[in-house]
Design a protein around this motif. Structure first.
Motif, short mmCIF file in Angstrom:
data_model
loop_
_atom_site.label_atom_id
_atom_site.label_comp_id
_atom_site.label_asym_id
_atom_site.label_seq_id
_atom_site.Cartn_x
_atom_site.Cartn_y
_atom_site.Cartn_z
N HIS A 111 7.65 1.26 9.71
CA HIS A 111 8.60 0.93 8.65
C HIS A 111 8.19 -0.35 7.92
CE1 HIS A 111 12.29 0.34 6.48
NE2 HIS A 111 12.61 -0.74 7.18
N THR A 112 7.78 -1.36 8.66
CA THR A 112 7.39 -2.63 8.04
C THR A 112 6.18 -2.44 7.13
OG1 THR A 112 8.16 -3.73 10.05
CG2 THR A 112 6.88 -5.05 8.53
N ALA A 113 5.22 -1.64 7.59
CA ALA A 113 4.04 -1.35 6.76
C ALA A 113 4.47 -0.71 5.45
CB ALA A 113 3.09 -0.43 7.52
N THR A 114 5.41 0.22 5.55
CA THR A 114 5.90 0.90 4.36
C THR A 114 6.58 -0.08 3.41
OG1 THR A 114 6.28 2.82 5.74
CG2 THR A 114 7.31 2.85 3.60
N LEU A 115 7.39 -0.99 3.97
CA LEU A 115 8.06 -1.99 3.12
C LEU A 115 7.04 -2.86 2.40
CD1 LEU A 115 11.04 -3.37 5.26
CD2 LEU A 115 11.04 -1.50 3.60
N LEU A 116 6.01 -3.30 3.11
CA LEU A 116 4.99 -4.16 2.49
C LEU A 116 4.35 -3.44 1.30
CD1 LEU A 116 3.18 -5.83 5.54
CD2 LEU A 116 4.47 -6.99 3.73
N HIS A 117 4.02 -2.17 1.50
CA HIS A 117 3.38 -1.42 0.41
C HIS A 117 4.38 -1.10 -0.70
CE1 HIS A 117 -0.33 -0.05 2.94
NE2 HIS A 117 -0.20 -1.36 2.83
N ASP A 118 5.63 -0.81 -0.33
CA ASP A 118 6.66 -0.56 -1.34
C ASP A 118 6.82 -1.72 -2.28
OD1 ASP A 118 7.37 1.90 -0.56
OD2 ASP A 118 9.33 1.37 0.27
N ASP A 119 6.84 -2.92 -1.71
CA ASP A 119 7.05 -4.10 -2.55
C ASP A 119 5.89 -4.29 -3.52
OD1 ASP A 119 9.55 -4.67 -1.55
OD2 ASP A 119 8.84 -6.10 -0.05
N VAL A 120 4.68 -3.92 -3.08
CA VAL A 120 3.53 -3.97 -4.00
C VAL A 120 3.69 -2.93 -5.09
CG1 VAL A 120 1.04 -3.56 -4.19
CG2 VAL A 120 1.94 -4.90 -2.27
N VAL A 121 4.07 -1.72 -4.67
CA VAL A 121 4.19 -0.61 -5.61
C VAL A 121 5.28 -0.90 -6.66
CG1 VAL A 121 4.97 1.80 -5.77
CG2 VAL A 121 3.25 1.14 -4.07
N ASP A 122 6.40 -1.46 -6.19
CA ASP A 122 7.53 -1.72 -7.10
C ASP A 122 7.44 -3.09 -7.77
OD1 ASP A 122 8.55 0.67 -6.26
OD2 ASP A 122 9.99 -0.20 -4.84
N SER A 123 6.40 -3.88 -7.45
CA SER A 123 6.32 -5.27 -7.93
C SER A 123 7.62 -6.02 -7.67
CB SER A 123 6.00 -5.33 -9.42
OG SER A 123 4.84 -4.61 -9.71
#
Lengths: 337, 337
Positions: free
Chosen positions: B90-102
């Motif tokens: 889940h944490t990995a997904t959040l890190l990438h989500d924040d990059v994707v969504d800026s």
């Protein structure tokens, strides 16, 4: 019979062709799995993944799994799925690398992040990572899973290590070697090693194949890093000077700087910290690297690791597979000539 | 005894506290594993991962693994490592989500990509993904690995699906539900399901826990999406209007648009395509969502899935664990009030 193991520096022009021929029927099956498993109901996924996967890579890592299996006389088919998993893991890494480095060209083509944007590259990379693990899990060997999951963590650690080393002018050869061991060589090692696991060979053969892959991987990366400072490197599908412009502390820079005078140190500091990144600066960098024999000696280091890779094969029966694997090493270290 | 399963809409103020109390000793062990396994010789990794992991999340997903294990009376300790693996995923997904969504804020704090940059967030995310798989592999159950590797692939597919749906004004409720099922609910489902696998319970209990987690996850995401259009949503640590400004087609928008007239359709098209993203536009969006009862009905949909989650628990013995799991659902759907 180790006596028949080649020594580097023979007269013929070494090539990957024997290894490619050796594994051609297996590679066709691996390609089928790759194409099948990169599919998704979300059209962007096969579109983006296909751009990179069909983009002219040599499939070096899955080829190593297949060649290692041949070397061991493995007659099953588990290695096909695992070779596809290895290629997916590598492809995911490339997608993320291009985002991290803001690259615009890979193998002479526009990168996925330039065409589809960073978000898509990040997420399709994640998808390929996950697919890679699904393929491994389907194989069902916890031992194989351990090897590949560990390689994956080591690669990511190596990438972060490299990221924090960018523009760090004080980086030494030891930490540089740690980085390329992690980010490049660990997957080469795992790709070879898993063949011994599926073939149920003794631990010593696992270790030998790991050593072959690891040393080949280091040699491979050293030559890549050297070629970045060779002006006519167009044949590798990568632009010379990429590492220079990104401030990557690679061995040619480390050697040229440590062998240079105060003026050289000032030049490399300015260059790596991004204040000298024009074409004329690259030309000067190439001159400085040449004057200190830093490329030659990076390639000498590569030959050292290449020779170790070849010698790691000493315990295996000589034959077409071993000869192809030896020649692959000779090819890797001869690319600069 | 399904007769004792609560129905949504009771009078008390539901809370996560009973579930937290139920699993507190287990969660301490999970936290120890999390802290231990996010370590690395590369200092940036624990620094960045720690920012997010210590950042005040509710640990909802590992809590569900632990609560499900309690529900089944599981007495072993395999679920601790697996709960940590779920949180890493889940944490990995959040890190990438924040990059994707800026994104620049998460749970009221600056996001890792703002502090350390996108490259570091991408690579540390990859590291946590890999660590997550290492933890799963250490457990050694191929069945658990299949469930989690599949969830991971489905999440990534859902993220790509959502990415291609951004600013797509014609997105319907069905595809929206597919997206949240994949990107949110599949990990909730897997987190619960693996408890039944380690407890070696019959398939029907696996399926029931999967259904509980999946429906809770959908309800959870629906409420999150509704709260983005509730102006005083400061309590959730997320800024109201984030989805609006990013052009995310969530259910409140889908309903408000489909229930509106030509003027409303023009407004939503302009807004989702990024031509109306000022504070005054957000205020108008909230008015329009309210006028069409789009938030109320998004929450009604959430209650539907919440009730399904609760009913999925009908086959399990009543007791503190089941009551805590029921109340967690009530809490999830009551957050908007």
């Amino acid at each position: 019979m180790s006596a028949t193991v080649h020594r580097l520096g023979g007269k013929h022009a070494p090539s990957l062709d024997p290894m490619m021929a050796l594994v051609a029927p297996d590679m066709n099956l691996v390609n089928t799995i790759i194409l099948d498993r990169m599919q998704s109901d979300i059209p962007l996924i096969p579109e983006l993944a296909g751009h990179l996967i069909a983009g002219g890579g040599k499939r070096m890592r899955p080829m190593l799994t297949l060649a290692s299996a041949k070397l061991l006389g493995y007659a099953g088919n588990r290695h096909h799925r695992l070779a596809a998993a290895v290629e997916f893991l590598h492809t995911a890494t490339l997608l993320h690398d291009d985002v991290v480095d803001s690259s615009d060209l890979r193998r002479g083509r526009r990168t996925a992040n330039i065409i589809w944007g960073n978000p898509a590259s990040v997420l399709v990379g994640d998808f390929l990572f996950s697919r890679s693990f699904e393929l491994m899990v389907e194989d069902g060997s916890v031992k194989v899973l351990k090897i590949l999951a560990n390689a994956s963590a080591v690669i990511a650690e190596g990438e972060v290590n490299q990221l924090t080393a960018v523009r760090r002018i004080d980086l030494g050869e030891e930490r540089y070697l740690d980085i390329i061991d992690a980010k490049t060589a660990s997957l080469f090692a795992a790709a070879c090693r898993i063949a011994a696991v599926v073939a149920e060979r003794p631990e010593a053969e696992e270790v030998a194949l790991d050593a072959y892959g690891r040393n080949l991987g280091i040699a491979f990366q050293l030559v890549d890093d050297a070629l970045d400072y060779v002006s006519d490197a167009g044949t590798m599908g990568k632009e010379a000077g990429d590492d220079f412009r990104e401030g990557k502390m690679t061995l040619p820079v480390i050697l040229a700087r440590s062998r240079g005078d105060a003026d050289a140190r000032a030049f490399w500091k300015d260059a790596m910290e991004g204040r000298r990144n024009q074409d004329s600066d690259l030309a000067e960098a190439i001159d400085r690297v040449r004057a200190t024999r830093a490329v030659d000696d990076t390639l000498a280091r590569a030959r050292h690791y290449g020779q170790r890779a070849i010698d790691a094969l000493g315990m295996f029966t000589d034959g077409a597979a071993r000869q192809a694997m030896v020649e692959a090493v000779e090819f890797a270290v001869a690319r600069a000539y």
